[in-house]
Structure formats: C-alpha cells, structure tokens
Design a protein around this motif. Structure first.
Motif, PDB file in Angstrom:
ATOM      1  N   LEU A   1      -2.361   1.013  -3.006  1.00 21.45           N
ATOM      2  CA  LEU A   1      -2.670   0.697  -1.721  1.00 21.45           C
ATOM      3  C   LEU A   1      -1.300  -0.098  -1.221  1.00 21.45           C
ATOM      4  N   GLN A   2      -0.931   0.394   0.165  1.00 20.65           N
ATOM      5  CA  GLN A   2       0.203  -0.270   0.715  1.00 20.65           C
ATOM      6  C   GLN A   2      -0.033  -1.738   0.874  1.00 20.65           C
ATOM      7  N   GLU A   3      -1.419  -2.189   1.148  1.00 21.61           N
ATOM      8  CA  GLU A   3      -1.648  -3.800   1.585  1.00 21.61           C
ATOM      9  C   GLU A   3      -1.377  -4.304   0.295  1.00 21.61           C
ATOM     10  N   TRP A   4      -1.467  -3.827  -0.826  1.00 20.67           N
ATOM     11  CA  TRP A   4      -1.378  -4.740  -2.238  1.00 20.67           C
ATOM     12  C   TRP A   4       0.313  -4.299  -2.749  1.00 20.67           C
ATOM     13  N   GLU A   5       0.813  -3.350  -2.627  1.00 20.86           N
ATOM     14  CA  GLU A   5       2.181  -3.108  -3.169  1.00 20.86           C
ATOM     15  C   GLU A   5       3.153  -3.274  -2.185  1.00 20.86           C
ATOM     16  N   LEU A   6       3.188  -4.545  -1.828  1.00 28.08           N
ATOM     17  CA  LEU A   6       4.333  -4.935  -0.886  1.00 28.08           C
ATOM     18  C   LEU A   6       5.601  -5.311  -1.578  1.00 28.08           C
ATOM     19  N   ASP A   7       6.869  -4.857  -0.703  1.00 30.64           N
ATOM     20  CA  ASP A   7       8.095  -5.160  -1.097  1.00 30.64           C
ATOM     21  C   ASP A   7       8.326  -6.807  -1.253  1.00 30.64           C
ATOM     22  N   TYR A   8       9.170  -7.028  -2.207  1.00 30.97           N
ATOM     23  CA  TYR A   8       9.326  -8.519  -2.614  1.00 30.97           C
ATOM     24  C   TYR A   8       9.512  -9.385  -1.387  1.00 30.97           C
TER      25      TYR A   8
ATOM     26  N   ASN B   1       8.736  -9.011   1.474  1.00 33.29           N
ATOM     27  CA  ASN B   1       7.408  -9.053   2.223  1.00 33.29           C
ATOM     28  C   ASN B   1       6.337  -9.980   1.667  1.00 33.29           C
ATOM     29  N   THR B   2       6.481 -10.517   0.412  1.00 32.83           N
ATOM     30  CA  THR B   2       5.631 -11.512   0.030  1.00 32.83           C
ATOM     31  C   THR B   2       5.845 -12.905   0.289  1.00 32.83           C
ATOM     32  N   THR B   3       5.064 -13.581  -0.442  1.00 35.89           N
ATOM     33  CA  THR B   3       5.172 -15.280  -0.290  1.00 35.89           C
ATOM     34  C   THR B   3       6.309 -15.642  -1.469  1.00 35.89           C
ATOM     35  N   TYR B   4       6.297 -14.586  -2.316  1.00 35.68           N
ATOM     36  CA  TYR B   4       7.480 -15.189  -3.446  1.00 35.68           C
ATOM     37  C   TYR B   4       8.699 -15.599  -3.033  1.00 35.68           C
ATOM     38  N   PRO B   5       9.572 -15.103  -2.156  1.00 34.18           N
ATOM     39  CA  PRO B   5      10.661 -15.600  -1.999  1.00 34.18           C
ATOM     40  C   PRO B   5      10.833 -16.866  -1.675  1.00 34.18           C
TER      41      PRO B   5
END
Length: 497
Positions: free
Chosen positions: A308-315, A317-321
């Motif tokens: 699912l797109q809402e789970w498989e976000l590009d890096y 676009n996540t909170t990780y950076p």
C-alpha cells in the motif's frame, strides 16, 4: 525490570571473558565447520551460489517453496535479481532464526524481508533448528555469523549484521538499513539497539562485524554458567543489558529510538501512535509478547503483501530524515558534554594526586605505615582510571573520593599543622605591625619597605593559597627571623644608651 543483583559480572572478569570467548568461538567454529560439510557457504550478494541451491533459485521465485523444499540446518539466502539487476552489493547482512518451519504466518513474515533484501542486496543467514538450549541459540548463531564473516579477507566481509526476530514484518521495503548506521565520527560504536519502555529490546538490532562483538556475544552465551545467581527476567536480553553496564562494553553501544527499526504493533486504524509504536512509512513492526500474536501478525502481513502506498513511503517523505538528523546532533552534543566533564574531572584528579603526593612527602614520617599504604593504593587506582581514558566523569569522581577517604588521616594531620601555622602567622603579623607603628624602623637594618613586602607575601598566601603550607611556613620563618633580628638590634641600641 530485574537486572543484575551484583555489580560484577563476567564482563569485568578478564579470565572469564577470555575463557568464554575461546569456548564460544570454538563452538561456533565447529557449528560452521559442520555446516560447510553440507556445502552451505556464505557468499556476497553479487557472487553466484553453487550446486543444487543455485539451480533451484534460477527456476523458482517462490520463497515459500524454497523454504519448505530446503529445510537444512542453516540457509544463507542470497537475493536474486528476478528479472532485474540487483542493487549495489551491500555491506550489511541479515540474521534470524526460524523454528516455525511449517507455520505459514512466520514463513510469510520472513517473505516480507525478501523484497527488502532483493532491493538492497542484503544476504540473509537463517538458522532453522536449535543449537543451544532455549533462547541461547540466538547469540550463538549471531556469533557464528560474525566469525564466518571475520574469517574472510577484510575487503570481502560484511561490515554490519542486522538481527531480527521471526515475529517481525517489513512494512516499508523502501527504507535502506544504511540510514540507521552511525556516522563516521563514531567508529567506536559497535552495537545499535533500541530503547523500549523497560530498558532495551534486542528483538531487532545492528551489530558490527568486529572483535568487540565476538567478546560481547561470547559473554552473553557464557553468562548463565558464570553468573548462575543472577536472575535474568528476560534471559539473553537481561544478560545483554547487564553486560553493557560493564567496563569492557559500556562505551561501545548506543540506544536509539524504538520506532527506527524495532517498532511495536499498534491498531491499524489508530492515528495516535506512541513513541514506540509503528507509524506509516516505518521500516518494520515487531510483535514481542503480545496476545493473539499470529492473528495480529497476519493483519499486518496482509497489508505488507498489498504494498500500500500509504505504508511504502519514500525515505524523504517519512519522519526518518528529521529524526535521524536530530538524534545524531543530540548524541554529538551529549558525548561532547561528557568529554568536557571528563576532561575537567581529569584535571581535578591530577591536581588531587599532586597535592596528596606533596602532603604525603611532608607528613609521611608522622603517619602509620598502613595509612600511607592505603593512600598510595587508592592513588594508583585513580591513576589507572585516568590511563583508561573512559570519558566518564562519574567514574573519575568516584576514584577521587576513594583517595580522599583513604587520605582522611593525612588531611587531619595537615589541618592540625595548618592551624598551628596560622597561629604563628597571625602572631608574627601582630608583632611586625606593632614594630611598624611604635618603633622608629630607621634605627634597624631592616627597612619598612622590606617588612611591608614580606607581610604582603604572607597575607597573600593566607588568603589565596591556604593549602600551601610550605610557602606559608617559609614566609612565616622569614618574618620571625626579621622580628628576632629587630629585637636584637633594639637591645643593642638600648645597651649603648
């Protein structure tokens, strides 16, 4: 949380550590040697694997079929291109244990790692049967994998291993493991483990392929035998935590945020997530000790398999950076502050050693032998702690306190001498002041300027250097000699008249 009830454990007992390392390494060697007899060899992601296994992988794309057809003691699963080129060869490999070989839930969970491995070229060690009693197969197998890598030439080794428990599901295969590794400024960090509400959770962690890791894992394996009286509420996890508090290991690990790569399960429709629960876009979800685990795992596996797109976000676009940048900035500041405090403590310790050595040289003959021996023993321990360079201000202060405690008799003796010296200093000051106010100083060979200069020196010592007994003694003696000389000259003058 029940941790060690004793301060000392095998991490601080060199002979036990050596024995544990030798024994565990030998067992791991035998384990790997036996596996090599069945032609199961660890290979880098871009190197072909031989024999029947390669032939099978070239024809089959089903990880499930592969798993059930080849139930060997160990699999080293090398990601295949499946119609496209692999990513650049990775310096990270994965390690896990799967004893639920016939349970489709755990097979499906392991499958979620396959796409992630294929995307980034991660080889994966999978142990499929027990080699030690209970949970202790886990550290033994990780140790075996590290030793297998370390036997290779350095340029051909994996640099890090990523352990994950079988009850983990990859939710976002777009996240590379590399983003979590410590920056180059932290070459001494060999273990990244997540903090959880108790203390830590070792269900998922990074460990460097390094001799330090061999010692740590060997100590974990040996822990129940060498520390049988220590209650381990969480078995290998508690052993790990206890060892990480000990001197050989405590400087070489970091606790990182739970959600980075070891997030716990949450309700799928719950928008409010606690700090340790998975958010959309996070790498994976872990299910340690939860009720109805298989059912909960299947709910997340269903979503993972749908990509699912809402789970498989590009890096990006996540909170990780943001989180990773902030974490390492805070860690840098924290370690810099620790180093600053440690440097200040070292300076204070060196001053204490110098002062104690000087006082001991003056008053040794007035003390008991056992008192001086204890002081010197604690001074030696403090010097050793400074040599170790642990960047630990608390440890330095503890060692300093022991020197001060042992030096109590010396301090009392010094205080008595200082009180006596202060009385002499006050007496000579009063005498000199009376001469300056009542006597014609010009009738003496000592000038008024000389007297006032010596008085200023003594006053400065008393105010600014009260511990400088040697300097104060010298200034008092000089003024006492001046007083005596002026008294003699006064008597001579009186006799002549």
């Amino acid at each position: 949380m029940i941790l060690s009830s004793r301060r000392k454990c095998i991490g601080s007992k060199p002979i036990f550590r050596v024995l544990a390392t030798i024994i565990a390494s030998f067992l791991a060697f035998l384990f790997l040697h036996n596996l090599s007899l069945s032609n199961l060899t660890v290979v880098p992601p871009t190197v072909p694997i031989g024999g029947q296994l390669r032939s099978f992988l070239s024809k089959q794309s089903s990880f499930n079929t592969f798993y059930h057809q080849y139930e060997s003691p160990q699999d080293v699963i090398v990601p295949q291109a499946h119609g496209r080129e692999l990513a650049t060869e990775s310096l990270i490999g994965k390690v896990t244990i799967l004893f639920h070989g016939k349970d489709p839930t755990y097979v499906r969970a392991l499958q979620t790692h396959e796409g992630h491995n294929r995307r980034y070229g991660y080889p994966m060690y999978v142990l499929r049967h027990q080699i030690l009693e209970n949970i202790w197969s886990k550290p033994a197998y990780i140790l075996a994998a590290i030793l297998e890598e370390m036997r290779k030439p350095e340029g051909h080794r994996l640099k890090w291993l990523f352990w994950f428990d079988a009850d983990t599901v990859v939710m976002n295969p777009k996240i590379s493991l590399d983003v979590f590794l410590p920056p180059e400024e932290y070459p001494h960090i060999h273990l990244l483990v997540t903090a959880d509400p108790r203390f830590l959770n070792n269900g998922v962690f990074f460990i460097r392929v390094h001799p330090w890791s061999v010692e740590l894992l060997s100590a974990i394996i040996a822990y129940p035998n060498y520390e049988p009286d220590v209650q381990l509420e969480y078995r290998d996890q508690s052993a790990l935590w206890n060892l990480l508090q000990e001197k050989p290991f405590k400087k070489n690990y970091l606790l990182v945020p739970q959600r980075w790569f070891n997030a716990y399960q949450a309700e799928l429709n719950d928008d409010y997530q606690r700090a340790f629960q998975i958010n959309r876009g996070d790498l994976l979800v872990h299910f340690p000790g939860v009720p109805s685990r298989d059912e909960r795992m299947r709910a997340f596996i269903d979503r993972a398999e749908r990509h699912l797109q809402e789970w498989e976000l590009d890096y990006q676009n996540t909170t990780y950076p943001r989180e990773i940048k902030e974490y390492w900035a805070e860690t840098y500041e924290k370690l810099a502050k620790q180093r600053e405090e440690a440097a200040k403590a070292v300076q204070e310790a060196e001053e204490l050693l110098l002062k104690t050595k000087s006082q001991l040289a003056i008053y040794r003959e007035q003390m008991h032998l056992w008192e001086t021996d204890e002081i010197e023993a604690q001074m030696a321990a403090l010097k050793q702690s400074l040599t170790d360079k642990e960047d630990n201000a608390d440890a330095t202060h503890d060692a300093m306190q022991k020197v001060q405690d042992a030096g109590a008799p010396l301090h009392n003796l010094v205080a008595e001498k200082q009180q006596a010296l202060a009385k002499r200093a006050n007496a000579v000051i009063v005498t000199i002041r009376s001469y300056l106010s009542a006597s014609p100083v010009g009738n003496h060979s000592i000038s008024k300027e000389q007297l006032e200069s010596k008085l200023d020196v003594l006053a400065e010592l008393l105010v600014r250097s009260p511990d400088d007994a040697e300097g104060t003694e010298k200034a008092v003696v000089e003024l006492e000699e001046m007083c005596a000389q002026m008294e003699r000259e006064a008597k001579d003058t009186s006799a002549e008249n």
